[in-house]
Design an enzyme around this catalytic site. Structure first.
Site, mmCIF file in Angstrom:
data_model
loop_
_atom_site.group_PDB
_atom_site.id
_atom_site.type_symbol
_atom_site.label_atom_id
_atom_site.label_comp_id
_atom_site.label_asym_id
_atom_site.label_seq_id
_atom_site.Cartn_x
_atom_site.Cartn_y
_atom_site.Cartn_z
ATOM 1 N N SER A 45 0.861 -1.182 0.000
ATOM 2 C CA SER A 45 0.000 0.000 0.000
ATOM 3 C C SER A 45 0.895 1.230 0.000
ATOM 4 O O SER A 45 2.054 1.175 0.425
ATOM 5 C CB SER A 45 -0.888 0.010 1.249
ATOM 6 O OG SER A 45 -1.562 1.245 1.399
ATOM 7 N N TYR A 65 -2.071 -0.310 10.630
ATOM 8 C CA TYR A 65 -2.026 -0.594 9.193
ATOM 9 C C TYR A 65 -0.700 -0.157 8.597
ATOM 10 O O TYR A 65 -0.092 -0.896 7.802
ATOM 11 C CB TYR A 65 -3.192 0.111 8.496
ATOM 12 C CG TYR A 65 -3.350 -0.283 7.043
ATOM 13 C CD1 TYR A 65 -3.733 -1.571 6.694
ATOM 14 C CD2 TYR A 65 -3.129 0.636 6.026
ATOM 15 C CE1 TYR A 65 -3.878 -1.950 5.367
ATOM 16 C CE2 TYR A 65 -3.277 0.270 4.691
ATOM 17 C CZ TYR A 65 -3.651 -1.019 4.374
ATOM 18 O OH TYR A 65 -3.789 -1.380 3.058
#
Length: 225
Positions: free
Chosen positions: A134, A147
């Site tokens: 990501s 995250y």
């Protein structure tokens, strides 16, 4: 070259479905995995692909997956470590279990699947491992520590693994998308944003690219969000 054996973890999630559709359309043999048997079987029927009930954090279950793939296909050409949790909270109020769960699925799950399936990938002779990272693995955001930590870890794991397995003609790369939209959308224009199909098409490109060329990380953004 089509007709490859492709394993996609998190296969009934939105991005997993995009991956599976793209590779099935490309003529490849696709196997999707996931923990929910009903969602998994429904998705497999819809796409017309193979499936296996699987928890990426369960070592015994992951060995069962390896046994299944070895018996049925005797190799694995492409592993897409796609399973993931997109959750986080500010550190002060976050329950420790939330942090553990996110890192456990996103990072440990990526390690465990790779660890167990690497012998099968070696049998391909020209294997490819795609780890879904990501842009949150490149830069951190307030309130997103769990995250961020998991995806920073995925990028570090990807880099170390790449250096270990290049000598076996195995390419290891990561795809780092920004925010993704799903469904039908125009190809361009203000506010269109990045689409899940763009990520899936990128993965197909990586499998079709000549084995002599290695992409370290593909960070993908929407052109004009």
């Amino acid at each position: 070259m089509a007709d490859k054996c492709i394993l996609i973890t998190g296969g009934y999630g939105k991005l997993g479905v995009e991956f599976a559709n793209a590779f099935t359309d490309n003529g490849d043999q696709v196997v999707i995995t996931g923990r929910n048997s009903q969602k998994l079987s429904a998705t497999a029927r819809q796409i017309n692909c193979d499936s296996f009930i699987h928890d990426v954090t369960d070592e015994e279950n992951t060995q069962e997956l390896e046994d299944y793939l070895r018996k049925k296909y005797n190799k694995l050409d492409v592993l897409i470590n796609n399973a993931g949790l997109v959750q986080s909270q500010p550190v002060e109020i976050m329950e420790p279990k939330l942090f553990f769960d996110v890192v456990n699925v996103n990072l440990y799950g990526t390690f465990l699947c790779t660890h167990k399936l690497l012998p099968l990938i070696k049998l391909s002779g020209d294997g490819l491992i795609i780890n879904v990272a990501s842009t949150s693995g490149h830069r951190a955001d307030s309130g997103s520590s769990a995250y961020n930590a998991s995806k920073f870890g995925v990028l570090g794991f990807t880099e170390a693994l790449r250096k270990e397995v290049r000598k076996f003609n195995i390419r290891v790369t990561s795809i780092s998308p920004s925010s993704i939209c799903f469904g039908d959308a125009p190809d361009s224009g203000k506010g269109v944003g990045l689409n899940g199909k763009d990520i899936a098409d990128t993965a197909v490109f990586l499998t079709e690219n000549r084995g002599r060329a290695l992409f370290r990380d593909l960070e993908i953004w929407g052109t004009n969000p």
